[in-house]
Enzyme design. Structure first.
Site, PDB file in Angstrom:
ATOM      1  N   CYS A  76       0.825  -1.219   0.000  1.00  0.00           N
ATOM      2  CA  CYS A  76       0.000   0.000   0.000  1.00  0.00           C
ATOM      3  C   CYS A  76       0.859   1.269   0.000  1.00  0.00           C
ATOM      4  CB  CYS A  76      -0.915  -0.046   1.224  1.00  0.00           C
ATOM      5  SG  CYS A  76      -1.743   1.495   1.608  1.00  0.00           S
ATOM      6  N   CYS A  79      -0.005   3.829   2.764  1.00  0.00           N
ATOM      7  CA  CYS A  79       0.465   3.293   4.054  1.00  0.00           C
ATOM      8  C   CYS A  79       1.944   3.636   4.260  1.00  0.00           C
ATOM      9  CB  CYS A  79       0.292   1.777   4.108  1.00  0.00           C
ATOM     10  SG  CYS A  79      -1.401   1.202   3.903  1.00  0.00           S
TER      11      CYS A  79
END
Length: 157
Positions: A76, A79
């Site tokens: 991600c 993230c």
């Protein structure tokens, strides 16, 4: 002719015994200011607890603190940005380290898949604020700025 052969032999043996850069690791050069900066940045940000989920819940109950769970995935992009640009900030670390038990969990590895059954996710990153009984108090999706993350943390309880 024998002298030339001996001379070449000695020369070749001598060259082979010299160390080469290809087989040795180059030394790392650190400037004093750079290493201080890196150490202080690491120490200034959010300190995440590494324990089993059961132990974290027990600790939250005992300390009467809320759990801040960063539910992420290794692939991600947002993230990674959150980890690099937000969690490392001193103001964020000061606030979250004092008020919460901080946990990062890859929801696709280790305890993550089982935990994602308990706390279903819609997107990554998902930031969850959970009490010692395992009840979600607040759920926030997506990348946040340091200021927003502190404001969100203040709104919990």
């Amino acid at each position: 002719m024998k002298k030339v052969i001996w001379l070449l032999t000695i020369l070749l043996v001598g060259v082979h015994s010299l160390p080469t850069n290809a087989t040795t690791t180059p030394p790392k050069v650190h400037r004093a200011n750079d290493s201080k900066r890196v150490l202080s940045d690491d120490a200034a940000g959010i300190q995440f607890t590494e324990a089993s989920w059961k132990e974290i819940l027990k600790k939250a109950k005992a300390e009467k603190k809320v759990i801040f769970l960063d539910a992420y995935a290794s692939w991600c992009g947002p993230c990674k940005l959150l980890q690099k640009n937000v969690f490392t900030k001193k103001a964020v670390g000061d606030f979250y380290n004092e008020k919460f038990i901080n946990v990062k969990m890859d929801m696709e590895k280790g305890e993550g898949p089982a935990l994602s059954q308990v706390y279903p996710l819609e997107a990554y990153p998902t930031l969850l604020f959970i009490d010692g009984n395992g009840k979600i108090l607040k759920k926030v999706l997506g990348l946040q700025t340091p200021e927003n993350l502190i404001a969100i943390g203040k709104s919990v309880k």
